[in-house]
Design an enzyme around this catalytic site. Structure first.
Site, PDB file in Angstrom:
ATOM      1  N   ASP A  89     -20.667 -22.073   9.818  1.00 56.36           N
ATOM      2  CA  ASP A  89     -21.994 -21.289  10.735  1.00 56.36           C
ATOM      3  C   ASP A  89     -21.287 -21.793  12.319  1.00 56.36           C
ATOM      4  OD1 ASP A  89     -24.290 -20.941  12.043  1.00 56.36           O
ATOM      5  OD2 ASP A  89     -24.673 -23.118  11.866  1.00 56.36           O
TER       6      ASP A  89
HETATM    7  P1  ADP Z   1     -25.777 -19.012  14.500  1.00 55.11           P
HETATM    8  O1  ADP Z   1     -25.837 -18.802  12.968  1.00 55.11           O
HETATM    9  O2  ADP Z   1     -24.629 -18.899  15.133  1.00 55.11           O
HETATM   10  O3  ADP Z   1     -26.037 -20.892  14.003  1.00 55.11           O
HETATM   11  P2  ADP Z   1     -28.207 -19.265  14.257  1.00 55.11           P
HETATM   12  O4  ADP Z   1     -29.233 -18.066  13.261  1.00 55.11           O
HETATM   13  O5  ADP Z   1     -28.541 -20.347  14.944  1.00 55.11           O
HETATM   14  O6  ADP Z   1     -26.826 -18.601  14.532  1.00 55.11           O
HETATM   15  O7  ADP Z   1     -28.781 -17.593  16.161  1.00 55.11           O
HETATM   16  C1  ADP Z   1     -28.828 -16.568  15.632  1.00 55.11           C
HETATM   17  C2  ADP Z   1     -29.521 -15.526  17.067  1.00 55.11           C
HETATM   18  O8  ADP Z   1     -30.427 -15.891  16.786  1.00 55.11           O
HETATM   19  C3  ADP Z   1     -28.798 -17.150  18.409  1.00 55.11           C
HETATM   20  O9  ADP Z   1     -26.951 -15.819  19.105  1.00 55.11           O
HETATM   21  C4  ADP Z   1     -29.315 -16.151  18.854  1.00 55.11           C
HETATM   22  O10 ADP Z   1     -29.467 -15.036  19.739  1.00 55.11           O
HETATM   23  C5  ADP Z   1     -30.721 -15.703  18.833  1.00 55.11           C
HETATM   24  N1  ADP Z   1     -32.426 -16.669  18.062  1.00 55.11           N
HETATM   25  C6  ADP Z   1     -32.178 -17.647  17.554  1.00 55.11           C
HETATM   26  N2  ADP Z   1     -33.333 -19.214  17.904  1.00 55.11           N
HETATM   27  C7  ADP Z   1     -33.165 -18.952  18.643  1.00 55.11           C
HETATM   28  C8  ADP Z   1     -33.887 -19.509  20.174  1.00 55.11           C
HETATM   29  N3  ADP Z   1     -34.846 -20.626  19.718  1.00 55.11           N
HETATM   30  N4  ADP Z   1     -33.991 -19.010  21.348  1.00 55.11           N
HETATM   31  C9  ADP Z   1     -33.624 -18.203  21.513  1.00 55.11           C
HETATM   32  N5  ADP Z   1     -32.689 -16.910  20.796  1.00 55.11           N
HETATM   33  C10 ADP Z   1     -32.670 -17.627  19.778  1.00 55.11           C
HETATM   34 MG    MG Z   2     -26.431 -23.116  14.170  1.00 52.99          MG
END
Ligand code: ADP
Ligand code: MG
Length: 704
Positions: A391
């Site tokens: 991730d």
């Molecule tokens: P990763 O897979 O890299 O861990 P996430 O799945 O947690 O990323 O999040 C993907 C995208 O969703 C983030 O880059 C953001 O743009 C958006 N996102 C998710 N949760 C939030 C939040 N609480 N506030 C703002 N944006 C969010």
């Molecule tokens: Mg994450």
């Protein structure tokens, strides 16, 4: 249930697979051999932690001696050994009648055999299991029948002592963990009414205040109220560099305070502390069997009765049908004797112990280095992994995103942060205060620092749009925050803003867009750094022949920038949690298992779909501790190559041990049938081989 149930090491054999009418879980009143516990409290296997635990803990020769004396079957074996020695001396020095000597040997044999025979018979009766205790009993009685009194006695005594040695080393291996991890002091200095008092940790409640002096061990998990110090957390994380703490930081029981005194507020009861839970998890892990371990057990269940049948055929067929002698005649070895030797050789002790001792040694070595492996099966998987998926946010990045840019569509002055831009941040923070996402924490922290924290009431009914954003109600308006991707579909916004966002994304930033319920208001762009050591860790994994992949919900540009910095070549961006799961499935193929490394919040589906779920979460993360198969306690990716190396070593040690034991068995099998080995040499070889594979497995305890 298989062999050696009543030997001391039996916890391995019987105490886990409850499905198999396991004796310890399913029927606590029975021991592994199906004995009533009350009848034979010493002879049962599952009590290993009981009376013997202390001598096991102490170790050394005296520990082993105490261990022997604490168990009834070994006491009887020692008594038998004394009888045999005395009889041997007497027969050499005095002119005793042969009959007296034979009777004395037989008596010694029967004394040592008694507990073995009884548990063998019990297993047969209660579970129809034909185990090695039964093999040994037949062999010993057979030896009496053909007049090999001394040899029979030696076989029984060596067998019993060999079993004791196995149980002892197994206990030592298990104990190696506890001794290292129980560093938390049993008492704490409670602060109350201006004074301090020394009380047992069990008496302390949550929110009690305690004092930890410089250089003392930390007795309980807590939060620093005041004071600054360096904490050595090596006992938990394997990380020897001290961690600097001050007010508001969490500290953990079992770690050691450095130069400054600290006042703490207790946050967890003694039995719930991180270290207690880790010890519990590792102890459970020791019980869950590795796959090869199960195979061996299954194999032993078939092999033992087969060996007995073969011994019977060897003893009877040649004399009955080929005119060979039953009994020894001059120099030629009788076939009954060969059959008995075969029985003794059939004892699969070395085979049965080789895997558990290796697995437990490796799990303990890992725990001491700060890698929690929650079972033998996961240890083996570590050795087999071909691909590792990461991730991005919070796993490959430092998880300290900062605001790089802030923009409102109503912006009045692009050169400074104008009031309109501040308002975007304030409204965003009102929603993000209800979210635990790393981006959310950055946004609310930044708003707080700019004194915008109370412009809007904290949002109600906050819901996460997993992998896309978050929503909540502020003043009865549904406010949405999320990725560009989410907004592209649902919230129209001007092309000029898209262009600006594209620019920040090209720098590796993540844009979070804001809609106040009526219109899009602007965006916040956040930048995060790769984790320290991430590059080194990935390089090391590549050097080990592994393939790395990044799976992220973030935009492709930001993902690509971070991936290039840490050296991951295969990047899959813009994934929702369920897409990550599909990605894992597509990466996996038979013989090519995939590990997923993720923080366990929105990666849970992918973590559980992967052959191995690894959480870099560290000690503080309950979620990681509960859900992942492997937890990196130091929150350091450099532990990954170590864990992979350990898994591979464990696999090869297990294979070597099995090959070694089988080769030895095969050799002695041929020797037995051709009459080339004596009974006592056969048992000696088995005990010797057991010792060799045990020591070989225990080498992993010192894995670096
Ligand atoms: P990763 O897979 O890299 O861990 P996430 O799945 O947690 O990323 O999040 C993907 C995208 O969703 C983030 O880059 C953001 O743009 C958006 N996102 C998710 N949760 C939030 C939040 N609480 N506030 C703002 N944006 C969010
Ligand atoms: Mg994450």
């Amino acid at each position: 249930m298989s062999e050696s149930c009543c030997g001391p090491e039996v916890t391995l054999d019987c105490c886990e697979s409850a499905s198999q009418a396991g004796c310890c879980d399913a029927a606590p009143q029975l021991d592994c051999c199906g004995n009533q516990r009350s009848e034979a409290p010493q002879a049962d296997c599952c009590d290993q932690e009981g009376g013997d635990a202390e001598s096991v803990q102490r170790g050394g020769l005296t520990g082993f001696a105490d261990y022997l004396l604490a168990r009834r079957e070994t006491r009887l074996a020692l008594l038998g050994a004394a009888g045999v020695t005395l009889t041997l001396l007497a027969s050499l020095t005095l002119q005793l009648p042969v009959l007296v000597i034979y009777a004395a040997y037989t008596l010694a044999l029967l004394i040592a055999l008694w507990p073995i025979a009884r548990s063998g018979l019990n297993a047969l009766r209660s579970r129809r299991a034909f185990n090695i205790n039964l093999l040994m009993t037949i062999a010993a009685l057979g030896a009496i029948a053909i007049g090999e009194f001394l040899e029979g006695a030696v076989v029984v005594i060596l067998f019993a002592l060999g079993e004791a040695l196995e149980g002892y080393t197994m206990g030592r291996t298990r104990a190696s963990l506890r001794s290292l991890m129980t560093l938390a002091p049993p008492q704490a200095l409670r602060l109350r009414d201006g004074g301090e008092e020394l009380v047992p940790v069990a008496e302390l409640q949550i929110d009690d205040r305690i004092l930890v002096r410089a250089g003392d061990g930390i007795p309980l998990d807590g939060v620093v109220l005041d004071g600054h110090s360096d904490i050595n957390q090596a006992s938990l994380t394997g990380e020897s560099l001290p961690r600097t703490v001050g007010p508001g930081d969490e500290v953990y029981a079992g770690t050691v305070n450095g130069v400054g005194g600290l006042r703490l507020r207790v946050t967890r009861l003694a039995q719930d502390s991180a270290i207690s839970r880790i010890i519990r998890l590792v102890e459970q892990a020791q019980e869950t069997r590795a796959r090869s371990w199960r195979t061996i057990d299954r194999f032993a269940r078939v092999y033992t009765p087969l060996a007995a049948l073969m011994a019977l055929l060897v003893a009877t067929v040649p004399p009955l049908f080929l005119g060979q002698p039953f009994l020894n005649e001059g120099d030629s070895v009788g076939w009954v004797y060969r059959g008995l030797a075969l029985l003794v050789i059939a004892c699969p002790c070395a085979l049965v112990i080789s895997t558990p001792v290796t697995v437990i040694s490796a799990i303990n070595a890992a725990a001491r280095r700060g890698v929690l492996i929650k079972g033998g099966i996961h240890l083996e998987m570590l050795g087999r992994i071909r691909t590792i998926a990461f991730d991005k946010t919070g796993t490959l990045t430092a998880n300290r995103p900062g605001i790089a840019d802030l923009y409102s569509l109503d912006c009045t002055d692009r050169e400074v942060i104008c009031a309109e831009c501040e308002d975007v941040l304030a409204l965003a923070a009102a929603v993000e205060r209800g979210s635990s996402h790393p981006l959310a924490r950055a946004i609310s922290a930044d708003a707080g620092a700019r004194n915008l924290g109370d412009r809007y009431a904290t949002a109600t009914r906050v819901t996460a749009l997993a992998g896309r954003g978050v929503q909540g109600y502020v003043d009865e308006q549904l406010v949405t925050l999320g990725s560009h991707l989410l907004f592209e579909n649902e919230h129209p916004h001007p092309q000029a803003m898209c262009d600006m966002i594209a620019e920040s994304e090209a720098r590796g930033e993540t844009a979070v867009l804001l809609c106040d319920g009526e219109r899009v208001r602007g965006y916040i762009s956040l930048a995060d750094q790769p984790r320290e050591n991430a590059r080194e860790a990935i390089d090391a994994l590549h050097a080990q022949g592994l393939r790395s992949v990044m799976l992220t919900g973030d935009n492709p540009q930001a993902a690509g920038v971070i991936a290039a910095m840490v050296g991951v070549r295969d990047v899959r961006a813009g994934l929702l949690p369920e897409d990550k799961l599909d990605a894992i499935r597509s990466l996996e193929s038979p013989g090519q298992p995939v590990a997923m490394v993720g923080d366990g919040i929105n990666d849970t589906p992918a973590l559980s779909a992967a052959s191995l779920g690894i959480a870099p979460g560290g000690i503080g993360s309950d979620q990681a501790l509960e859900n992942a198969d492997v937890v990196l306690m130091a929150d350091d990716l450099q532990q990954l190559p170590f864990a992979i190396r350990l898994g591979r070593r464990a696999l090869s040690t297990i294979r070597n041990n099995i090959a070694l034991s089988l080769a030895m068995k095969a050799t002695f099998l041929v020797l037995a049938v051709t009459g080339g080995v004596s009974l006592w040499a056969a048992i000696f070889a088995d005990v010797g081989m057991t010792l060799v594979v045990t020591l070989n497995g225990m080498r992993l305890l010192r894995a670096r």
